[in-house]
Enzyme design. Structure first.
Site, PDB file in Angstrom:
ATOM      1  N   ILE A 149     -34.330   2.781  38.941  1.00 28.47           N
ATOM      2  CA  ILE A 149     -35.490   2.821  39.849  1.00 28.47           C
ATOM      3  C   ILE A 149     -36.414   4.004  39.527  1.00 28.47           C
ATOM      4  CG2 ILE A 149     -34.554   4.278  41.730  1.00 28.47           C
ATOM      5  CD1 ILE A 149     -35.427   1.999  43.661  1.00 28.47           C
ATOM      6  N   GLY A 188     -24.148  16.363  37.069  1.00 21.86           N
ATOM      7  CA  GLY A 188     -25.367  15.872  37.718  1.00 21.86           C
ATOM      8  C   GLY A 188     -25.240  14.455  38.256  1.00 21.86           C
ATOM      9  N   HIS A 191     -21.387   4.709  35.993  1.00 21.81           N
ATOM     10  CA  HIS A 191     -22.542   4.025  35.415  1.00 21.81           C
ATOM     11  C   HIS A 191     -22.940   4.709  34.127  1.00 21.81           C
ATOM     12  CE1 HIS A 191     -23.949   7.058  38.301  1.00 21.81           C
ATOM     13  NE2 HIS A 191     -24.996   7.236  37.513  1.00 21.81           N
TER      14      HIS A 191
END
Ligand code: AMP
Length: 120
Positions: free
Chosen positions: A29, A88, A95
């Site tokens: 996104i 992070g 993923h």
């Protein structure tokens, strides 16, 4: 339920690139490159550090298929997985970021170093 489990369940929409019974790939996104796709296992495991190594063969083939489908396999691309706080990682569902579509920079990733430079 993680955000990505909700995407797998169809509760949250995604811009799907590729799918099979075990894995799903969809556009990030907030892309960090001209092409930025996330490849995830449908069954949630928190991170690469906790993945059963026997899953990784299927995950690897899936990432290769996604790269071919996106036309990245010839020119090249980058695969990144962030693990935990220092890595992070924001979404606690394994993923792999698949990044490409341009020659990618190789930057200094140390957050504190960059902050220190900014304050000079
Ligand atoms: P990480 O920081 O490695 O956990 O990466 C999480 C990634 O998920 C980030 O690159 C986000 O931009 C991306 N992301 C968050 N929400 C969504 C969403 N609803 N659809 C697609 N990508 C998302």
């Amino acid at each position: 339920m993680t955000l990505f489990e909700r995407i797998v369940a169809g509760e949250i929409p995604c811009n799907k690139v590729h799918e099979n019974s075990d894995f799903l790939a969809f556009h990030d996104i907030n892309p960090k490159a001209p092409i930025h796709v996330l490849a995830i296992p449908k069954k949630c495991v928190r991170s690469f550090q906790e993945v059963d190594p026997s899953w990784m063969g299927g995950m690897t083939s899936f990432i290769q298929e996604v790269a071919r489908k996106l036309g990245l396999d010839e020119a090249g691309y980058r695969v990144i997985t962030n693990i935990g706080y220092d890595g992070g990682q924001e979404v606690p569902h394994l993923h792999f970021h698949i990044l490409g579509g341009a020659r990618l920079a190789w930057v200094d990733l140390r957050e504190n170093e960059n902050q220190a430079k900014k304050s000079l």
